[in-house]
Scaffold this motif. Structure first.
Motif, short mmCIF file in Angstrom:
data_model
loop_
_atom_site.label_atom_id
_atom_site.label_comp_id
_atom_site.label_asym_id
_atom_site.label_seq_id
_atom_site.Cartn_x
_atom_site.Cartn_y
_atom_site.Cartn_z
N PRO A 186 59.71 36.50 49.36
CA PRO A 186 58.26 36.21 49.39
C PRO A 186 57.45 37.33 48.75
CG PRO A 186 59.03 36.89 51.56
CD PRO A 186 60.27 36.71 50.71
N TYR A 187 56.34 36.94 48.15
CA TYR A 187 55.42 37.89 47.52
C TYR A 187 54.42 38.31 48.59
CZ TYR A 187 52.07 39.67 44.02
OH TYR A 187 51.22 40.45 43.28
N LEU A 188 54.44 39.60 48.96
CA LEU A 188 53.71 40.05 50.13
C LEU A 188 52.49 40.92 49.82
CD1 LEU A 188 56.74 40.96 52.43
CD2 LEU A 188 55.38 38.86 52.42
N ARG A 189 52.17 41.12 48.56
CA ARG A 189 51.01 41.93 48.23
C ARG A 189 49.74 41.31 48.82
NH1 ARG A 189 47.23 42.42 43.15
NH2 ARG A 189 46.70 40.49 44.16
N PRO A 190 48.89 42.09 49.48
CA PRO A 190 47.66 41.52 50.07
C PRO A 190 46.77 40.86 49.02
CG PRO A 190 48.07 43.74 50.89
CD PRO A 190 49.03 43.53 49.77
N ILE A 191 46.14 39.77 49.43
CA ILE A 191 45.18 39.10 48.55
C ILE A 191 43.91 39.92 48.47
CG2 ILE A 191 43.71 37.05 48.35
CD1 ILE A 191 46.02 35.45 49.61
N ALA A 192 43.41 40.09 47.26
CA ALA A 192 42.21 40.91 47.04
C ALA A 192 41.02 40.30 47.77
CB ALA A 192 41.91 41.02 45.55
N ALA A 193 40.24 41.16 48.41
CA ALA A 193 39.10 40.69 49.22
C ALA A 193 38.08 39.93 48.39
CB ALA A 193 38.45 41.88 49.92
N HIS A 194 37.83 40.39 47.15
CA HIS A 194 36.80 39.73 46.35
C HIS A 194 37.23 38.32 45.94
CE1 HIS A 194 38.86 40.16 42.42
NE2 HIS A 194 39.24 41.33 42.85
N THR A 195 38.56 38.13 45.70
CA THR A 195 39.04 36.78 45.37
C THR A 195 39.01 35.89 46.60
OG1 THR A 195 40.47 37.66 43.63
CG2 THR A 195 40.96 35.45 44.43
N ALA A 196 39.39 36.43 47.76
CA ALA A 196 39.34 35.65 49.00
C ALA A 196 37.91 35.21 49.30
CB ALA A 196 39.91 36.47 50.15
N SER A 197 36.95 36.10 49.07
CA SER A 197 35.54 35.77 49.32
C SER A 197 35.05 34.70 48.37
CB SER A 197 34.70 37.04 49.18
OG SER A 197 33.33 36.75 49.33
N GLU A 198 35.41 34.81 47.09
CA GLU A 198 35.00 33.82 46.10
C GLU A 198 35.63 32.46 46.40
OE1 GLU A 198 33.40 32.48 42.22
OE2 GLU A 198 32.84 33.76 43.90
N TYR A 199 36.89 32.47 46.79
CA TYR A 199 37.57 31.21 47.13
C TYR A 199 36.94 30.57 48.36
CZ TYR A 199 41.28 27.94 48.38
OH TYR A 199 41.98 26.80 48.69
N ALA A 200 36.59 31.38 49.34
CA ALA A 200 35.97 30.84 50.56
C ALA A 200 34.67 30.10 50.24
CB ALA A 200 35.70 31.97 51.55
N ARG A 201 33.97 30.56 49.21
CA ARG A 201 32.70 29.96 48.81
C ARG A 201 32.88 28.52 48.33
NH1 ARG A 201 30.20 29.28 44.00
NH2 ARG A 201 31.84 30.42 42.89
N VAL A 202 34.05 28.21 47.74
CA VAL A 202 34.27 26.89 47.13
C VAL A 202 35.37 26.11 47.85
CG1 VAL A 202 33.49 27.71 44.87
CG2 VAL A 202 35.93 27.85 45.46
#
Length: 219
Positions: free
Chosen positions: A30-46
């Motif tokens: 599995p790929y375990l690198r944390p998801i970047a906060a700015h991408t998570a925030s942008e995705y949450a918006r849509v």
């Protein structure tokens, strides 16, 4: 667009000898690198808009690393009745998107592919057609891991995608991508093509420059 682009140059002349080992490792790890906060925030918006499209049965088309988003609007014309998601890591590139009609069927967001793909996977989003249009070839042999088919996120790309279409102007990238798909037990068809219309500005530029264009499709 004028044809002033040079061919991809590389000391690599065939499929990388480490490709099979690397893809097999990623498929079981599995790929375990944390998801970047700015991408998570942008995705949450849509996010709700994407989930609503999936639940309504509308086919979803993904235009990964879409640059200015011009290709996303062209894909919306090609896939009538679909919901097109285009994303790119560069806000500067996305800010150049021209105004288009029919914007209600196209969603553009900022984010890195390795994070957007995993966020879609976490929500169980099924992409009907996933386009990878002219990704950075990273042609130096020691940069193999920068190519999507040798990146640790490759299994996630496969998990979310029913049909994948890659286009590139570098033969080795096309052949490696197809080989990686086959290692993952996906069918892969590779061929050259001569477009009469263009999905992206890069495609127009490379074709005008006389490059051989390659297309990889998996169902």
């Amino acid at each position: 667009m004028y044809g002033n682009s040079t061919e991809v140059e590389s000391s690599q002349t065939d499929i990388h000898p480490q490709l099979t080992r690397i893809v097999a490792k990623h498929l079981r790890t599995p790929y375990l690198r944390p998801i970047a906060a700015h991408t998570a925030s942008e995705y949450a918006r849509v996010r709700e808009r994407i989930i609503e499209a999936m639940h309504s049965g509308v086919p979803i088309v993904l235009d990964s690393c879409c640059g200015t988003g011009e290709s996303s609007y062209r894909l919306a014309e090609l896939h009538q009745g679909s919901f097109v998601i285009g994303f790119d890591r560069s806000l500067h590139r996305l800010s150049k998107t021209a105004h288009h009609s029919g914007g209600e069927t196209v969603l553009l967001l900022r984010g890195a592919a390795e994070d957007v793909w995993r966020l879609l996977a976490l929500d169980g989003i099924c992409i009907n057609t996933h386009y990878l249009l002219y990704p950075n070839p990273s042609p130096k042999p020691h940069h193999l891991l920068r190519r999507w088919h040798a990146h640790p996120v490759f299994p996630t790309l496969l998990r979310i995608s029913t049909r994948i279409e890659l286009r590139t102007n570098w033969r080795i990238y096309a052949e490696e991508f197809a080989a990686a798909l086959r290692i993952a037990n996906r069918t892969a068809y590779v061929h050259t093509y001569n477009p009469t219309s263009y999905l992206s500005p890069f495609e127009s530029k490379y074709h005008a420059s006389g490059h051989t264009l390659w297309r990889v499709v998996t169902e």
